[in-house]
Design a protein around this motif. Structure first.
Motif, mmCIF file in Angstrom:
data_model
loop_
_atom_site.group_PDB
_atom_site.id
_atom_site.type_symbol
_atom_site.label_atom_id
_atom_site.label_comp_id
_atom_site.label_asym_id
_atom_site.label_seq_id
_atom_site.Cartn_x
_atom_site.Cartn_y
_atom_site.Cartn_z
ATOM 1 N N ALA A 184 -12.249 8.971 41.219
ATOM 2 C CA ALA A 184 -12.339 8.534 39.823
ATOM 3 C C ALA A 184 -13.647 8.980 39.188
ATOM 4 O O ALA A 184 -13.674 9.402 38.027
ATOM 5 C CB ALA A 184 -12.200 7.016 39.746
ATOM 6 N N ARG A 185 -14.742 8.904 39.948
ATOM 7 C CA ARG A 185 -16.036 9.324 39.409
ATOM 8 C C ARG A 185 -16.079 10.825 39.145
ATOM 9 O O ARG A 185 -16.836 11.294 38.289
ATOM 10 C CB ARG A 185 -17.155 8.928 40.370
ATOM 11 N N ALA A 186 -15.250 11.580 39.875
ATOM 12 C CA ALA A 186 -15.272 13.043 39.753
ATOM 13 C C ALA A 186 -14.384 13.562 38.624
ATOM 14 O O ALA A 186 -14.360 14.767 38.363
ATOM 15 C CB ALA A 186 -14.840 13.674 41.077
ATOM 16 N N ILE A 187 -13.645 12.690 37.938
ATOM 17 C CA ILE A 187 -12.763 13.139 36.860
ATOM 18 C C ILE A 187 -13.586 13.775 35.743
ATOM 19 O O ILE A 187 -14.549 13.181 35.250
ATOM 20 C CB ILE A 187 -11.944 11.960 36.292
ATOM 21 N N LYS A 188 -13.185 14.963 35.341
ATOM 22 C CA LYS A 188 -13.859 15.623 34.220
ATOM 23 C C LYS A 188 -13.581 14.862 32.930
ATOM 24 O O LYS A 188 -12.454 14.422 32.696
ATOM 25 C CB LYS A 188 -13.384 17.070 34.081
ATOM 26 N N LYS A 189 -14.579 14.743 32.081
ATOM 27 C CA LYS A 189 -14.441 13.991 30.841
ATOM 28 C C LYS A 189 -14.986 14.790 29.653
ATOM 29 O O LYS A 189 -15.516 14.232 28.703
ATOM 30 C CB LYS A 189 -15.181 12.657 30.955
ATOM 31 N N THR A 190 -14.831 16.110 29.722
ATOM 32 C CA THR A 190 -15.378 16.946 28.653
ATOM 33 C C THR A 190 -14.476 16.990 27.429
ATOM 34 O O THR A 190 -14.948 17.251 26.318
ATOM 35 C CB THR A 190 -15.589 18.374 29.168
ATOM 36 N N ALA A 191 -13.167 16.755 27.614
ATOM 37 C CA ALA A 191 -12.234 16.787 26.483
ATOM 38 C C ALA A 191 -12.243 15.445 25.758
ATOM 39 O O ALA A 191 -12.604 14.412 26.326
ATOM 40 C CB ALA A 191 -10.824 17.112 26.963
#
Length: 517
Positions: free
Chosen positions: A70-77
């Motif tokens: 969960a911590r590694a999920i990309k959140k750039t979008a």
């Protein structure tokens, strides 16, 4: 299978020695523990034999893997603000929908939804049945090779976690009891989840066994002890049903509607609704059964799983007309339930900013080549082709049809894309919406499907399937010329052995194994 072994590795599964090292009991501490045991006369374990994790250690390990993922999920979008509702009705055969040409079976509500949606004409499963399919839907990752019935890997993120990381409020309303079996983890990541109890052989309600007699609800030649047990459980679960609203799909869409009433202001949101109907038992309310015949031979004809669990395979031939009508009635019942749900969404004025998806996990067989219920041994379009509607608030897309090949692995990437979430590179699938917008001419040259010990490869002209392990060859090896025989009724393997050989080679490469002859 290799893919499932890799999934377990990604999930962080280790033996007990490695686990103790990771949580702080390093080699010294572990060695001290071993020495202490030896001092008390315990036999010292061999260094080459990994020790099993205790349940609490396994739970801690999996929780850690989920947290790391969960911590590694990309959140750039950034979300575009639209909501998403996914409606899945299990075991829904495509050719029973008016939108795909059905005439006898009545599905007015889903046909209306199709008219407002983009309709995909060639969508196919990746892995079957229930659990492998959901693992693929939730992650956008293929479960082939193997298509194993195993839990969702703790270290692999799903749609709920991805959308949650991007600010979505997520809910699951589900009557598919397989979701909630020990360790399946198919509800993990949702902010809220609700299990609607009592479908099929979910051990929910009880009662005096002698009061529930499945033999009174089926022809004698279909009865067997396994079938009796499954149907008795179902009869116990349904003992308090009095109106149509008590049946499973109605209860599920009612709870889904309630979820929207309570959570529609938590925007953006994603609601995932899972209905086991029209999966067996095919036991629709009487009003829907009477749409197809007045007399079923029994006041309540129960037809469901376990019917083929006896020593001898039953002869379904004399019962096929009734069986087909029981299934048709179940389809029409589910159609009406979905129609009520869509009406509720319209009344709540949610359709202007919510994407609605309808699909299934697989179809079923209804007597073709003697096969009844979903059968891997006849891995054709009747069981592996998926109805798929995507209703977008942009009404310019309404009524469009997409004929190019798409796969279940494309569902999650597409759902993310239409919500503005384009930063999830770990998925195997592609964005189907590019076919709608005209940005892509095609996504796949061919698609692969695996169901138990059978697998297939399909391109726009050919469909090939065969057994991939064991001695049961089923109806294969089989090759269909889709341009001449879209209904897949004639095996042309001998006439086109060169084509079959090429497709067999492609299938072997995809499964990473040698195929049996």
């Amino acid at each position: 299978m290799k893919r499932d072994q890799e999934n377990r590795a990604k999930a962080g599964h280790v033996d007990r020695r490695e686990f103790l090292t990771r949580v702080g009991l390093g080699a010294g501490a572990a060695g001290a523990a071993a020495c202490a045991g030896a001092a008390h006369g315990a036999e010292r374990p061999k260094a080459t034999e990994p020790a099993e994790l205790r349940p609490d250690e396994k739970e801690m390990q999996e929780r850690g893997a989920r947290n790391r993922a969960a911590r590694a999920i990309k959140k750039t979008a950034k979300s575009n603000g639209l909501n998403l509702v996914v409606l899945i009705a299990d075991t829904f055969r495509l050719d029973h929908l008016g939108a795909y040409g059905a005439e006898r079976v009545k599905t007015p509500c889903l046909d209306q939804l199709a008219s407002e949606s983009v309709v995909f004409d060639n969508a196919f499963a990746d892995g079957l049945p229930t659990v492998p399919c959901r693992r693929c839907y939730h992650t956008g990752k293929s479960v082939v090779p193997g298509a194993a019935w195993i839990p969702h890997p703790a270290g692999e993120v799903n749609m709920a976690q991805i959308l949650g990381a991007h600010g979505f409020w997520t809910g699951l309303v589900c009557d598919v009891y397989h979701f909630f079996k020990p360790d399946m983890n198919l509800h993990v990541g949702f902010d809220t989840w609700e299990w609607i109890r009592g479908h099929e052989s979910d051990h929910y309600l009880g009662g005096p066994r002698e009061q529930f007699q499945p033999k009174d609800h089926m022809p004698p030649d279909l009865w067997n002890p396994s079938y009796d047990n499954t149907m008795r459980t179902y009869m116990m679960n349904s003992q308090n049903w009095e109106t149509e609203d008590d049946y499973m799909a109605a209860r599920t869409v009612s709870r889904a509607t309630k979820w929207l009433e309570q959570n529609a202001t938590n925007t953006p949101f994603m609601l995932w609704v899972e209905m086991f109907d029209p999966h067996e038992p095919w036991d629709a309310p009487p009003r829907f059964q009477k749409m197809y015949r007045d007399d079923y031979g029994f006041e309540r004809f129960l037809f469901g799983y376990g019917v083929q669990g006896g020593k001898n395979k039953p002869d379904f031939t004399p019962h096929l007309p009734v069986i087909r009508d029981l299934y048709a009635a179940e389809v029409s019942y589910v159609d009406q339930c979905i129609g009520r749900f869509m009406e509720s969404m319209e009344k709540m004025k949610l359709l202007d900013d919510t994407i609605v998806v309808f699909t299934t996990d697989h179809g079923t067989h209804l007597g073709e080549l003697g096969y009844v219920q979903k059968q891997a041994a006849l891995l054709n379009s009747l069981v592996m082709q998926l109805p798929l509607f995507i209703r977008h608030p942009d009404r310019s897309t309404a009524g469009k049809r997409v004929g190019e090949l798409v796969s279940a692995i494309d569902f999650a990437p597409t759902f993310c894309h239409v919500l503005g979430i384009d930063d999830q590179e770990q998925m195997d699938g592609q964005n189907m919406w590019s076919l709608v917008s005209g940005q892509s001419d095609k996504l796949h040259d061919r698609v692969f499907t695996q169901f138990s010990s059978f697998a297939s490869v399909r391109d726009p002209k050919w469909h090939y399937f065969q057994h991939v392990r064991g001695n049961n060859r089923g109806a294969g090896p089989c090759l269909y010329d889709l341009s001449e025989d879209p209904g897949q009724t004639k095996n042309v393997l001998e006439a086109h052995s060169d084509v079959a050989a090429d497709l067999r080679s492609l299938l072997a490469d995809r499964l990473e194994q040698e195929l049996p002859a």
